[in-house]
Write an enzyme that holds these catalytic residues in place. Structure first.
Site, PDB file in Angstrom:
ATOM      1  N   HIS A  69       1.703   9.401 -18.920  1.00 21.80           N
ATOM      2  CA  HIS A  69       0.916  10.619 -18.747  1.00 21.80           C
ATOM      3  C   HIS A  69      -0.584  10.318 -18.752  1.00 21.80           C
ATOM      4  O   HIS A  69      -1.143   9.916 -19.776  1.00 21.80           O
ATOM      5  CB  HIS A  69       1.258  11.591 -19.878  1.00 21.80           C
ATOM      6  CG  HIS A  69       0.629  12.929 -19.759  1.00 21.80           C
ATOM      7  ND1 HIS A  69       0.015  13.553 -20.816  1.00 21.80           N
ATOM      8  CD2 HIS A  69       0.533  13.790 -18.709  1.00 21.80           C
ATOM      9  CE1 HIS A  69      -0.432  14.738 -20.438  1.00 21.80           C
ATOM     10  NE2 HIS A  69      -0.129  14.906 -19.165  1.00 21.80           N
ATOM     11  N   HIS A 103      -8.424  14.931 -15.048  1.00 20.98           N
ATOM     12  CA  HIS A 103      -7.591  16.114 -15.250  1.00 20.98           C
ATOM     13  C   HIS A 103      -8.378  17.414 -15.211  1.00 20.98           C
ATOM     14  O   HIS A 103      -8.005  18.365 -14.525  1.00 20.98           O
ATOM     15  CB  HIS A 103      -6.854  16.015 -16.590  1.00 20.98           C
ATOM     16  CG  HIS A 103      -6.030  17.221 -16.905  1.00 20.98           C
ATOM     17  ND1 HIS A 103      -6.533  18.321 -17.595  1.00 20.98           N
ATOM     18  CD2 HIS A 103      -4.750  17.531 -16.607  1.00 20.98           C
ATOM     19  CE1 HIS A 103      -5.587  19.237 -17.705  1.00 20.98           C
ATOM     20  NE2 HIS A 103      -4.499  18.795 -17.122  1.00 20.98           N
TER      21      HIS A 103
END
Length: 258
Positions: free
Chosen positions: A16, A62
Site C-alpha cells: 500500500h 495520494h
C-alpha cells in the site's frame, strides 16, 4: 482470458503506497524510497496513487495537496515537477509514474487515478506496460477514461481494472437481492473488486459477495489489512488479495500458509 496482471498464485500482497519499514527514518509513503523498499521486501504488487503536476507530469502521491506530506498547503496540480522534487528530496524522493514503471520492470502496479485531469496522462503512461498495470479509481468515469487512453495510445492489451464506487454499490445490491444476472452485468469489464471489509456500520465483504465475484471470474482484494491474524482470517474466507502497509508481515504470513 485472464489478464497477465493476475499471473501467479493468490493471495496477492499489494504494498500500500509502497512500503515504509517500521525502522525507516524520515521516509514517507509513495516516495521513491518507499517503492524501492516494497520491491526489496519482495512485493510483486505495489498499490499507488496518481496526480498530475502543474507542468503535466504524473507523480505518485495520494493527497490532492501537500499539507500532510511536506507541510505545504498547495494542491499538487499547482506545483511543478522541479518544485516537488525539491520538497520530497529529504523524505524518500519524488517518483513519477514513468520512473516507477521503467525503474521496477518486474513489479505489477495497482494505480488509483485520483483526478479527472490525471486520467488521460495516466493512460498514456501505462499503455506500453499494460500487461502489468491495474487501473483503479473511486470514480468509474475516471478509470474508464484512463483505460480508453491506454487503449488509444497502446493499441494492444489494455490494463486490468477494478470497480469504482458506483459499480461496487450495484454489485452489493445485486448480491443482496440474489440476482446473479445483475451481478454479471455490473461486473462486465471488471477484473477485481477492491473493497474495505466494512464501510462504517455496513459490512461490505461477505462470503456471498466473494462467491458471486468468483462466479464471474473477478478477484476480491481487501484494504487496508496490517495484522497477520486478520490477514489469515481473510485468506481463509477466500479473498484473493490483501492491500497492506506491512508488506513484510503479509509476505511472511502468506509464505507460512502455503
Amino acid at each position: 482470458m485472464t489478464h497477465p496482471w493476475f499471473a501467479g498464485r493468490t493471495p496477492r500482497i499489494l504494498a500500500h503506497r509502497g512500503f515504509v519499514p517500521p525502522d525507516a527514518d524520515g521516509i514517507v509513503e509513495n516516495s521513491f524510497a518507499a517503492i524501492a523498499a516494497a520491491h526489496a521486501a519482495g512485493a510483486g504488487y505495489i498499490e499507488s496513487d496518481c496526480h498530475v503536476t502543474a507542468d503535466g507530469h504524473v507523480v505518485l502521491l495520494h493527497d490532492a495537496d501537500l499539507s500532510r506530506v511536506v507541510g505545504d498547503p498547495r494542491p499538487v496540480a499547482q506545483v511543478t515537477l522541479a518544485e516537488l522534487e525539491r520538497l520530497m528530496s529529504g523524505i524518500g524522493g519524488l517518483i513519477t509514474l514513468r520512473q516507477a514503471l521503467e525503474g521496477f520492470p518486474d513489479v505489477r502496479f495497482n494505480l488509483d487515478v485520483k483526478t479527472e485531469a490525471a486520467a488521460v496522462p495516466v493512460g498514456r503512461a501505462v499503455a506500453p506496460h499494460a500487461e502489468r498495470v491495474l487501473l483503479a479509481s473511486f470514480s468509474d468515469a475516471r478509470r474508464r477514461a484512463a483505460l480508453d487512453a491506454a487503449g488509444h495510445f497502446g493499441g494492444g492489451i489494455r490494463p486490468a481494472t477494478s470497480a469504482g464506487t458506483a459499480t461496487i454499490a450495484r454489485v452489493l445490491t445485486a448480491v443482496r437481492a440474489h440476482t446473479p444476472w445483475m451481478v454479471r452485468r455490473a461486473l462486465a469489464g471488471v477484473d477485481a473488486l477492491q473493497i474495505p471489509e466494512r464501510r462504517g456500520p455496513v459490512r461490505v465483504l461477505t462470503p456471498r459477495l466473494i462467491d458471486a465475484a468468483h462466479r464471474c471470474g473477478v478477484e476480491v482484494h481487501v484494504w487496508t489489512v496490517n495484522d497477520p491474524l486478520h490477514m489469515a482470517r481473510l485468506v481463509e474466507l477466500g479473498v484473493d488479495g490483501l492491500v497492506t502497509d506491512r508488506t513484510d508481515l503479509a509476505l511472511r504470513a502468506v509464505a507460512k500458509g502455503r
